[in-house]
Design a protein around this motif. Structure first.
Motif, PDB file in Angstrom:
ATOM      1  N   ILE A 162     187.491  22.468 -47.870  1.00 18.02           N
ATOM      2  CA  ILE A 162     186.780  22.696 -46.609  1.00 18.02           C
ATOM      3  C   ILE A 162     187.168  21.545 -45.684  1.00 18.02           C
ATOM      4  O   ILE A 162     186.910  20.383 -45.991  1.00 18.02           O
ATOM      5  N   SER A 163     187.802  21.895 -44.558  1.00 24.75           N
ATOM      6  CA  SER A 163     188.346  20.859 -43.674  1.00 24.75           C
ATOM      7  C   SER A 163     187.373  20.469 -42.576  1.00 24.75           C
ATOM      8  O   SER A 163     186.705  21.306 -41.993  1.00 24.75           O
ATOM      9  N   LYS A 183     178.916  22.827 -42.153  1.00 18.83           N
ATOM     10  CA  LYS A 183     179.358  23.339 -40.855  1.00 18.83           C
ATOM     11  C   LYS A 183     180.683  22.708 -40.495  1.00 18.83           C
ATOM     12  O   LYS A 183     180.919  21.535 -40.800  1.00 18.83           O
ATOM     13  N   ARG A 184     181.521  23.492 -39.833  1.00 19.05           N
ATOM     14  CA  ARG A 184     182.804  22.970 -39.370  1.00 19.05           C
ATOM     15  C   ARG A 184     183.256  23.734 -38.133  1.00 19.05           C
ATOM     16  O   ARG A 184     183.015  24.933 -38.003  1.00 19.05           O
ATOM     17  N   PRO A 185     183.911  23.027 -37.209  1.00 15.17           N
ATOM     18  CA  PRO A 185     184.413  23.716 -36.022  1.00 15.17           C
ATOM     19  C   PRO A 185     185.669  24.525 -36.332  1.00 15.17           C
ATOM     20  O   PRO A 185     186.484  24.110 -37.159  1.00 15.17           O
ATOM     21  N   ILE A 186     185.810  25.674 -35.689  1.00 10.55           N
ATOM     22  CA  ILE A 186     187.029  26.469 -35.797  1.00 10.55           C
ATOM     23  C   ILE A 186     187.484  26.839 -34.380  1.00 10.55           C
ATOM     24  O   ILE A 186     186.727  26.660 -33.430  1.00 10.55           O
ATOM     25  N   GLY A 229     187.103  24.223 -31.750  1.00  6.73           N
ATOM     26  CA  GLY A 229     185.707  23.903 -31.463  1.00  6.73           C
ATOM     27  C   GLY A 229     185.001  24.953 -30.618  1.00  6.73           C
ATOM     28  O   GLY A 229     183.866  24.745 -30.202  1.00  6.73           O
ATOM     29  N   ILE A 255     181.431  27.356 -34.246  1.00 10.97           N
ATOM     30  CA  ILE A 255     181.064  26.525 -35.392  1.00 10.97           C
ATOM     31  C   ILE A 255     180.776  27.461 -36.564  1.00 10.97           C
ATOM     32  O   ILE A 255     179.903  28.319 -36.476  1.00 10.97           O
ATOM     33  N   ALA A 256     181.517  27.286 -37.640  1.00  7.30           N
ATOM     34  CA  ALA A 256     181.333  28.139 -38.813  1.00  7.30           C
ATOM     35  C   ALA A 256     180.448  27.433 -39.835  1.00  7.30           C
ATOM     36  O   ALA A 256     180.546  26.224 -40.016  1.00  7.30           O
ATOM     37  N   THR A 257     179.581  28.214 -40.482  1.00  7.45           N
ATOM     38  CA  THR A 257     178.836  27.699 -41.630  1.00  7.45           C
ATOM     39  C   THR A 257     179.453  28.328 -42.865  1.00  7.45           C
ATOM     40  O   THR A 257     179.507  29.558 -42.981  1.00  7.45           O
ATOM     41  N   VAL A 258     179.968  27.490 -43.778  1.00  6.82           N
ATOM     42  CA  VAL A 258     180.652  28.015 -44.950  1.00  6.82           C
ATOM     43  C   VAL A 258     180.032  27.478 -46.233  1.00  6.82           C
ATOM     44  O   VAL A 258     179.605  26.329 -46.303  1.00  6.82           O
TER      45      VAL A 258
END
Ligand code: FAD
Lengths: 309, 250
Positions: A111-112, A124-127, A130, A133-136
């Protein structure tokens, strides 16, 4: 549960991004170990042991790790990976180079660049630069994660009393070798750690004109950044680039000069506390994110600003 | 020397992507798609190596849905000799993509693999490094300069502190940064010629690899928005605001 954080360092000093990564590790909630892979890097291990909340420091001090090439470091991390539920590194060019290699070696989907820890397996991470914002949630047994430093306040570098344990070398890889480095030396603060950043874009017109920005940077104790266009045009070196594919900054004050505000640039600076834009085009998109916008010719405004500070 | 260039179909970089209204994923309905910009740089580098006589064949590969044929045709128009599509119904995660690519590369046995450093959809920056690990190859990521010298490649890398030069044994994985080259545009005659070039399409199921997802996407939200600010009329007013209102300078 325990978490291994890969320390970023230059064999003498621990890089601040490690302290932000440790904050993310602390949020995961497990006990935290640090891995230092380098050569003649005892001082780094000592610094790591003193960091708040670090239980143990694994020190692999060996010729193989002098330049921290991905092939050797990933294999070293692999040798201890099964002891951990989480393996974290800063999302810097160091972490981005090494961690995906480790991830494939241990058959984990990394997870980057996480910006928030919601639980031990959900982040959470931006895709899309930005824009979203994805929650994975990760279903891998070991979570391999890179951490966006600006999203986490650093833990204290003092107050800890971790034990240092020697870790045997996993051997040097012959797949790649180090030839040389051109590391920019500057008396100014480091871009990603500075509390004030002033960046120039294509509007600067030349590298020489960046002295207008540097004068102000020196008065403010600021770091100097740039847009991709300014780097591509050769005005300033690559390590100045702020953005989706450059550095992520979030200073107290970001001053964008002659930068239009493309989404790829905004991705690297829109979490700054206060944003100032100086641009002669009143419709430039940068004004949509600026707290204070000045519509002006930068060649007039910058000398005035230098004078006023 | 054979070069394999894995590429990816992504949303065009000018599109502002939004979440679906139920926030289950991003909204990709009717948006313009294109080859990932870093992949264009990878194709360009490979084609230049061929033009310089260093490479003999350039093979573009993608792991994606049938629609990705469009981007493979673009790669062929830009100078790739042939293309391979590993066809999937859904977009795979980087590890699964790397596993599929590894199968293709084992078969093609190229001396060099050039990929983009990241795809601008997921912004993961993983596939090249993972592929290197799976194949047991050396890796030179974030390249801004590449030269081939017999059985090694010399690569200058863009790193946070400046530039680093390393040597990697071939076969190796190189991932491209923005300043490696400036990609050309495909000419009309080359677009026409590309239509006749060979494209091999294989289902991912035939590769015998596990491509099941490891991650669950729980939601996709818009980012926090910033409060709109104000315009100041002069440098003097700006400095006053920064000192007295924002209190970010003294
Ligand atoms: C794959 C990919 C990745 C990218 N990654 C990044 C990234 O990480 N970072 C990044 O920054 N960009 C990135 N970009 C590029 C981005 O899309 C823009 O092209 C770039 O940010 C534009 O830079 P700029 O604002 O300096 O130039 P321009 O868009 O040309 O804007 C120049 C601005 O200067 C103003 N100006 C000109 N003269 C004056 C003057 N005398 N006084 C005042 N204002 C003046 C103009 O009004 C204009 O608004 C990426 C693009 C792609 C495709």
């Amino acid at each position: 549960m325990s978490t291994l954080v890969i320390a970023e360092h230059d064999n003498s000093n621990l890089k601040p991004s490690t302290l932000n990564t440790l904050a993310a590790a602390t949020a995961v909630g497990a006990s935290v170990h640090l891995l230092v892979a380098g050569k003649d890097c005892q001082s780094v291990a000592d610094a790591c042991a003193a960091v708040e909340g670090v239980e143990k420091v694994l020190l692999a001090d060996d010729d193989a790790y002098e330049n921290q090439l991905a092939e050797s470091v990933a294999t070293l991390i692999q040798s201890v990976a099964s002891n951990y539920t989480h393996i974290l590194a800063p999302a810097t060019t160091f972490g981005k180079n090494v961690l995906p290699r480790l991830s494939a070696l241990i058959d984990v989907q990394q997870i980057s660049e996480i910006t928030e820890v919601l639980s031990a397996d959900t982040f959470k991470r931006p895709i899309y630069a930005g824009s979203c914002i994805a929650t994975v949630k990760s279903n891998d047994a070991i979570k391999v994660i890179t951490v966006r430093a600006t999203a986490f306040d650093p833990v204290s570098a003092a107050g800890g009393s971790g034990a240092i344990e020697a870790l045997g070398s996993a051997g040097a890889s012959s797949l790649s070798s180090f030839v040389g480095e051109e590391i920019a030396k500057s008396d100014r603060p480091e871009l990603t750690a500075a509390s004030i950043v002033i960046s120039g874009g294509r509007g600067m017109q030349s590298g020489d004109n960046f002295h207008l920005i540097e004068t102000i940077a020196d008065k403010l104790g600021a770091a100097v950044g740039a847009s991709r266009a300014a780097v591509d045009a050769g005005f300033v070196p690559n390590d100045y680039q702020v953005g989706q594919t450059g550095k992520i900054v979030a200073p107290d004050l970001y001053i964008a000069v002659g930068i239009s505000g493309a989404i790829q640039h905004l991705a690297g600076m829109k979490d700054s506390k206060v944003i100032v834009a100086i641009n002669k085009d009143e419709d430039a998109p940068i004004f949509q994110v600026a707290d204070y916008g000045l519509v002006a010719d930068l060649f007039v405004a910058l000398p005035e600003l230098a004078e006023a500070l | 020397m054979k070069i394999v260039v894995p590429i990816k179909r992504v949303v065009d970089y000018n599109v502002k992507v939004r979440p679906l209204s139920d926030q289950s994923d991003v909204d990709l309905n009717n948006v313009k798609m294109a080859m990932n910009p870093f992949c264009e740089i990878a194709i360009e580098e490979a084609v230049r190596l061929k033009e310089a006589g260093t490479a003999t064949e350039v093979i573009a590969v993608t792991v994606g849905t049938s629609a990705s044929q469009e981007q493979l045709r673009t790669a062929l128009a830009l100078g790739a000799d042939r293309a391979v599509l590993i066809e999937t119904d859904v977009l795979l995660e980087p590890l699964a993509i790397a596993k599929a690519l590894a199968k293709v590369i084992e078969k093609e046995a190229p001396k060099l693999v050039i990929l983009g450093k990241q795809a601008i959809d997921g912004d993961n920056n993983q596939t090249g490094q993972m592929l290197a690990a799976l194949l047991g190859y050396g890796q030179a990521t974030f390249a801004s300069e590449l030269s081939i010298d017999g059985d090694t490649a010399s690569v200058t890398r863009e790193i946070d502190g400046g530039l680093q030069t390393i040597k990697v044994n071939l076969p190796a994985i190189v991932t491209t940064d923005l300043r490696l080259n400036e990609p050309r545009y495909a000419s009309l005659p080359n677009i026409m010629k590309a239509k006749k070039k060979e494209m091999d399409i294989q289902p991912v199921d035939g590769l015998g690899i596990d491509v099941a997802p490891r991650l669950e996407l729980l939601s996709v939200e818009p980012p926090a928005t910033r409060q709109a600010g104000i315009k100041v009329d002069s440098v003097e007013e700006l400095v006053g605001k920064l000192k007295n209102e924002a209190k970010v300078i003294s």
